[in-house]
Design a protein around this motif. Sequence first.
Motif, PDB file in Angstrom:
ATOM      1  N   VAL A  30      35.733  32.821 -15.786  1.00 47.73           N
ATOM      2  CA  VAL A  30      34.979  33.156 -14.586  1.00 47.73           C
ATOM      3  C   VAL A  30      35.282  32.125 -13.509  1.00 47.73           C
ATOM      4  O   VAL A  30      35.168  30.920 -13.739  1.00 47.73           O
ATOM      5  N   LEU A  31      35.667  32.597 -12.328  1.00 47.33           N
ATOM      6  CA  LEU A  31      35.986  31.736 -11.191  1.00 47.33           C
ATOM      7  C   LEU A  31      34.914  31.916 -10.126  1.00 47.33           C
ATOM      8  O   LEU A  31      34.703  33.032  -9.632  1.00 47.33           O
ATOM      9  N   LEU A  32      34.244  30.840  -9.756  1.00 45.22           N
ATOM     10  CA  LEU A  32      33.097  30.913  -8.850  1.00 45.22           C
ATOM     11  C   LEU A  32      33.403  30.222  -7.520  1.00 45.22           C
ATOM     12  O   LEU A  32      33.787  29.048  -7.490  1.00 45.22           O
ATOM     13  N   ALA A  33      33.197  30.963  -6.439  1.00 47.78           N
ATOM     14  CA  ALA A  33      33.544  30.508  -5.098  1.00 47.78           C
ATOM     15  C   ALA A  33      32.464  29.626  -4.489  1.00 47.78           C
ATOM     16  O   ALA A  33      31.364  29.462  -5.029  1.00 47.78           O
ATOM     17  N   GLY A  34      32.781  29.098  -3.316  1.00 45.09           N
ATOM     18  CA  GLY A  34      31.862  28.237  -2.602  1.00 45.09           C
ATOM     19  C   GLY A  34      30.844  29.007  -1.771  1.00 45.09           C
ATOM     20  O   GLY A  34      30.853  30.240  -1.695  1.00 45.09           O
ATOM     21  N   GLN A  35      29.982  28.270  -1.138  1.00 40.68           N
ATOM     22  CA  GLN A  35      28.877  28.809  -0.336  1.00 40.68           C
ATOM     23  C   GLN A  35      29.385  29.733   0.766  1.00 40.68           C
ATOM     24  O   GLN A  35      30.366  29.430   1.454  1.00 40.68           O
ATOM     25  N   SER A  36      28.706  30.871   0.912  1.00 40.03           N
ATOM     26  CA  SER A  36      29.003  31.845   1.972  1.00 40.03           C
ATOM     27  C   SER A  36      30.421  32.384   1.887  1.00 40.03           C
ATOM     28  O   SER A  36      30.994  32.812   2.898  1.00 40.03           O
ATOM     29  N   ASN A  37      30.990  32.391   0.701  1.00 38.17           N
ATOM     30  CA  ASN A  37      32.312  32.947   0.468  1.00 38.17           C
ATOM     31  C   ASN A  37      32.236  34.014  -0.608  1.00 38.17           C
ATOM     32  O   ASN A  37      31.320  34.009  -1.442  1.00 38.17           O
ATOM     33  N   ASN A  38      33.218  34.904  -0.613  1.00 36.00           N
ATOM     34  CA  ASN A  38      33.300  35.912  -1.666  1.00 36.00           C
ATOM     35  C   ASN A  38      34.498  35.626  -2.561  1.00 36.00           C
ATOM     36  O   ASN A  38      35.064  34.525  -2.514  1.00 36.00           O
ATOM     37  N   HIS A  39      34.901  36.602  -3.342  1.00 37.16           N
ATOM     38  CA  HIS A  39      35.949  36.371  -4.342  1.00 37.16           C
ATOM     39  C   HIS A  39      37.304  36.004  -3.740  1.00 37.16           C
ATOM     40  O   HIS A  39      38.160  35.435  -4.433  1.00 37.16           O
ATOM     41  N   THR A  40      37.529  36.297  -2.439  1.00 39.82           N
ATOM     42  CA  THR A  40      38.833  36.004  -1.848  1.00 39.82           C
ATOM     43  C   THR A  40      39.120  34.499  -1.787  1.00 39.82           C
ATOM     44  O   THR A  40      40.272  34.102  -1.588  1.00 39.82           O
ATOM     45  N   TRP A  41      38.092  33.698  -1.954  1.00 43.71           N
ATOM     46  CA  TRP A  41      38.250  32.225  -2.075  1.00 43.71           C
ATOM     47  C   TRP A  41      39.355  31.876  -3.072  1.00 43.71           C
ATOM     48  O   TRP A  41      40.112  30.931  -2.882  1.00 43.71           O
ATOM     49  N   PRO A 171      41.446  31.155   3.160  1.00 42.76           N
ATOM     50  CA  PRO A 171      40.434  31.992   2.506  1.00 42.76           C
ATOM     51  C   PRO A 171      39.126  31.293   2.175  1.00 42.76           C
ATOM     52  O   PRO A 171      38.254  31.897   1.551  1.00 42.76           O
ATOM     53  N   VAL A 172      38.974  30.040   2.577  1.00 45.03           N
ATOM     54  CA  VAL A 172      37.806  29.260   2.147  1.00 45.03           C
ATOM     55  C   VAL A 172      36.837  28.957   3.284  1.00 45.03           C
ATOM     56  O   VAL A 172      35.965  28.092   3.151  1.00 45.03           O
ATOM     57  N   LEU A 173      36.970  29.668   4.393  1.00 39.95           N
ATOM     58  CA  LEU A 173      36.184  29.356   5.584  1.00 39.95           C
ATOM     59  C   LEU A 173      34.966  30.240   5.750  1.00 39.95           C
ATOM     60  O   LEU A 173      34.315  30.234   6.793  1.00 39.95           O
ATOM     61  N   GLY A 174      34.630  31.018   4.730  1.00 41.63           N
ATOM     62  CA  GLY A 174      33.422  31.824   4.776  1.00 41.63           C
ATOM     63  C   GLY A 174      33.719  33.303   4.933  1.00 41.63           C
ATOM     64  O   GLY A 174      34.759  33.705   5.444  1.00 41.63           O
ATOM     65  N   ASP A 175      32.800  34.117   4.463  1.00 43.90           N
ATOM     66  CA  ASP A 175      32.883  35.570   4.577  1.00 43.90           C
ATOM     67  C   ASP A 175      32.452  35.953   5.993  1.00 43.90           C
ATOM     68  O   ASP A 175      31.273  35.872   6.342  1.00 43.90           O
ATOM     69  N   ALA A 176      33.407  36.386   6.801  1.00 40.80           N
ATOM     70  CA  ALA A 176      33.130  36.674   8.209  1.00 40.80           C
ATOM     71  C   ALA A 176      32.181  37.848   8.395  1.00 40.80           C
ATOM     72  O   ALA A 176      31.577  37.997   9.464  1.00 40.80           O
ATOM     73  N   ASP A 177      32.044  38.678   7.371  1.00 45.91           N
ATOM     74  CA  ASP A 177      31.199  39.868   7.487  1.00 45.91           C
ATOM     75  C   ASP A 177      29.782  39.656   6.954  1.00 45.91           C
ATOM     76  O   ASP A 177      28.985  40.595   6.933  1.00 45.91           O
ATOM     77  N   MET A 178      29.471  38.449   6.539  1.00 52.38           N
ATOM     78  CA  MET A 178      28.114  38.182   6.072  1.00 52.38           C
ATOM     79  C   MET A 178      27.111  38.312   7.199  1.00 52.38           C
ATOM     80  O   MET A 178      27.343  37.803   8.298  1.00 52.38           O
TER      81      MET A 178
END
Length: 271
Positions: A30-41, A171-178
Motif C-alpha cells: 500500500v502506497l500512501l500519499a501526502g496531504q491534499s494529494n491523491n494517488h497520482t503522487w 505530481p506532489v503539489l496537491g489535488d487541484a480539483d479538491m
Amino acid sequence: MRQTAYVPYATAQDGTRIAYQISGEGQPLVLLAGQSNNHTWWEPVRGDFDTTYRTITLDWRGTGASDKPDEVYSTPGFADDVVAVLDELGLASAHVYGTSMGGRVAQWIAINHPDRVRGLVLGCTSPGPAHGFERSQELRKALADPIRAGRVLIDLMYTPQWRAANPGPYPVLGDADMPPYAKGRHLVASNKHEAWERLPEIGAPTLILHGADDIFSPVANAQVLSERIPQARAEVIAGARHAYFHEFRAVASPLVLEFLAVAGLGYDSTD
C-alpha cells in the motif's frame, strides 16, 4: 458514446466511498500519499515497485474520485479508510509505505491495526507536534500566502538543479480539483496528528526515510521516530528535500525494495 472509466471503491465505516487503484503482481504494498494529494503522487515511481509487488493506492477522502464529505477528518480516520480498502480486496495484511501525511496515517494503521501491517516504511513524516520537529512559523506564513505558496511548495519538494532539468508537471503539489473545505479538513487532520505515546506499540519492522535537506518536515523527525519505534531504523538521503522518493528515486526505491524483501520473508496475505 463516450464511456466513463470504471473506478473501484471500498466503503468506509461511515459509508464514504474510497477510490483505489491496483497495479502489478506479488505481495501487496500500500502506497500512501501526502496531504491534499491523491494517488497520482506515486505515479513517477510506482513502476519501481509494481514489477515486484501488487501496489495499491487510494484517493484520500476529499480527493480524487473518492467521496468528499464536509466533516472532521483525522489521521486515525484515514487509517480506517485504508483498512476498508484492504477488507474490500480480501487482504489480511500488506506492506505499507506512507510519505508525509501518508506516513502519519501509516503510523495509525500499524498502531490500531497491527495484524494488517507486515513491513512499514515511513517517509518524510513525523510523530506529531508534541515531540516532533515542526516547520518554522516563517515557512507556515509563506505557505499560507496564496501568491507565494505554489513557488514555495515546489522549492520545498525539489532542488533547483533537478527542477531545471525536470520542468514538470510535478505530481506532489496537491489535488487541484479538491474543494476548499476538503483542503482545510486535510490540513487540520495532519496538524492534529499525535501518535507519540503509542509509537512503541508498533510491532512491524520499520524503515524510516528522510531527505537530509527537508525543512517542510524537518529531518530531525527521522531520528525521533527511529528511537521511539522498537524495530525501526532510519536512512537519511543526502541532498534530498521533501519529495526525496521522486527526485532521489535511484537511492530511495532500492532502499525500500531491499527492506521489504526481508520484511516479506514467509509472507502470506491470507494469514
